[in-house]
Design a protein around this motif. Structure first.
Motif, PDB file in Angstrom:
ATOM      1  N   UNK B  38       0.782  -1.140   0.017  1.00 53.94           N
ATOM      2  CA  UNK B  38      -0.338  -0.103   0.180  1.00 53.94           C
ATOM      3  C   UNK B  38       1.096   1.429  -0.011  1.00 53.94           C
ATOM      4  N   UNK B  46      -4.538   6.624   1.147  1.00 55.01           N
ATOM      5  CA  UNK B  46      -3.742   5.345   0.783  1.00 55.01           C
ATOM      6  C   UNK B  46      -4.191   4.727  -0.424  1.00 55.01           C
ATOM      7  N   UNK B  48      -4.018   1.064  -2.526  1.00 49.42           N
ATOM      8  CA  UNK B  48      -3.575  -0.290  -2.515  1.00 49.42           C
ATOM      9  C   UNK B  48      -2.960  -0.652  -3.757  1.00 49.42           C
ATOM     10  N   UNK B  51      -1.631  -7.580  -3.854  1.00 49.76           N
ATOM     11  CA  UNK B  51      -1.510  -8.804  -2.812  1.00 49.76           C
ATOM     12  C   UNK B  51      -1.016  -9.860  -3.391  1.00 49.76           C
ATOM     13  N   UNK B  95       4.317   0.928   2.073  1.00 52.13           N
ATOM     14  CA  UNK B  95       4.201   0.172   3.063  1.00 52.13           C
ATOM     15  C   UNK B  95       3.760  -1.099   2.656  1.00 52.13           C
ATOM     16  N   UNK B  99      -3.015  -9.013   5.077  1.00 50.44           N
ATOM     17  CA  UNK B  99      -4.333  -8.992   4.999  1.00 50.44           C
ATOM     18  C   UNK B  99      -5.044 -10.118   5.628  1.00 50.44           C
ATOM     19  N   UNK B 102     -11.072  -8.716   5.010  1.00 47.95           N
ATOM     20  CA  UNK B 102     -11.052  -7.564   4.339  1.00 47.95           C
ATOM     21  C   UNK B 102     -10.281  -6.372   5.300  1.00 47.95           C
ATOM     22  N   UNK B 103      -9.324  -6.753   5.798  1.00 50.71           N
ATOM     23  CA  UNK B 103      -8.613  -5.734   6.855  1.00 50.71           C
ATOM     24  C   UNK B 103      -7.168  -6.098   6.789  1.00 50.71           C
ATOM     25  N   UNK B 104      -6.515  -5.069   7.075  1.00 56.09           N
ATOM     26  CA  UNK B 104      -4.689  -5.163   6.950  1.00 56.09           C
ATOM     27  C   UNK B 104      -4.658  -4.998   8.377  1.00 56.09           C
ATOM     28  N   UNK B 105      -3.992  -6.253   9.012  1.00 59.54           N
ATOM     29  CA  UNK B 105      -3.836  -6.116  10.548  1.00 59.54           C
ATOM     30  C   UNK B 105      -2.404  -5.937  11.070  1.00 59.54           C
ATOM     31  N   UNK B 107       1.302  -3.670   9.670  1.00 62.08           N
ATOM     32  CA  UNK B 107       2.006  -3.159   8.647  1.00 62.08           C
ATOM     33  C   UNK B 107       3.294  -2.838   9.213  1.00 62.08           C
ATOM     34  N   UNK B 108       4.186  -2.493   8.153  1.00 60.87           N
ATOM     35  CA  UNK B 108       5.409  -2.074   8.204  1.00 60.87           C
ATOM     36  C   UNK B 108       5.515  -0.553   8.315  1.00 60.87           C
TER      37      UNK B 108
END
Lengths: 112, 117
Positions: B38, B46, B48, B51, B95, B99, B102-105, B107-108
């Motif tokens: 992202x 943001x 996307x 993936x 970043x 995933x 439906x969520x990104x839990x 992150x870098x």
């Protein structure tokens, strides 16, 4: 131009409540789960809400999410100075045979 | 604790290829979940990029699909992004994230990439 529309900014005094709307369509919010993210300055985004209204472990219940039709809402109660950040909604978007992830335009929360 | 860390050049010349790698620790990519990229251009929201699953299944943002390649290296527990023919519009904080549905839990911190000659 984001597929999901959020107000550019909201503000309130400490201890008060703010709500952030995320407006989409039947191609995205209307047919998929919504999640919400908080991005503090200089930090990685943090997942606040997933599957419309669920909080990950460690997220205080001051944060809440809801969805109705093609819109979703993030609520923050008991506003704190540490809540000043950008907030984004996100979900899948489906057009014909293509599906891709989309984020909202972002909302800046200011604690007065 | 799952941790992700991006690495790669911070400056790329126009028309060249941007390459970034995301090293994952605390979780084996081969165990499942999708992993993605992202980006956030300065002053913007943001976006996307795409993936990838550990098996190699990939999904790309249609607006970037012709220029993006994602790959995964399970032996090194990392995945990578290549974005070709870059322009100034590709300048952004990139970043990587995990995933779940439906969520990104996770992150870098992100890697700032500037496209400039």
């Amino acid at each position: 131009q984001s597929v999901l529309t959020q107000p550019p900014s909201v503000s309130a005094a400490p201890g008060q409540k703010v709500t952030i709307s995320c407006s989409g369509s039947s191609s995205n919010i209307g047919d998929n789960y919504v999640s919400w993210y908080q991005r503090l300055p200089g930090a990685a985004p943090k997942l606040l809400i997933y599957e419309n209204d669920k909080r990950p472990s460690g997220i205080p219940d001051r944060f809440s999410g809801s969805k109705s039709g093609t819109s979703a809402t993030l609520g923050i109660t008991g506003l704190q100075t540490g809540d000043e950040a950008e907030y984004y909604c996100g979900t899948w978007n489906t057009i014909l045979n293509d599906f891709f992830y989309v984020f909202g335009s972002g909302t800046k929360v200011t604690v007065l | 604790q799952v941790q992700l860390k991006e690495s790669g050049p911070g400056l790329v010349k126009p028309s060249e290829t941007l390459s970034l790698t995301c090293a994952v620790s605390g979780y084996s990519i081969s165990s499942g979940y999708y992993w993605g990229w992202i980006r956030q251009p300065p002053g913007k929201g943001l976006e996307w990029i795409g993936s990838i699953y550990y098996s190699g299944t990939k999904y790309y943002n249609p607006s970037l699909k012709s220029r993006v390649t994602l790959s995964v290296d399970t032996s090194k527990n990392q995945f990578s992004l290549s974005l070709s023919s870059v322009t100034a519009a590709d300048t952004a904080l990139y970043s990587c994230a995990r995933r779940v549905g439906a969520a990104w839990d996770y992150w870098g911190q992100g890697a700032l990439v500037t496209v400039s000659s």
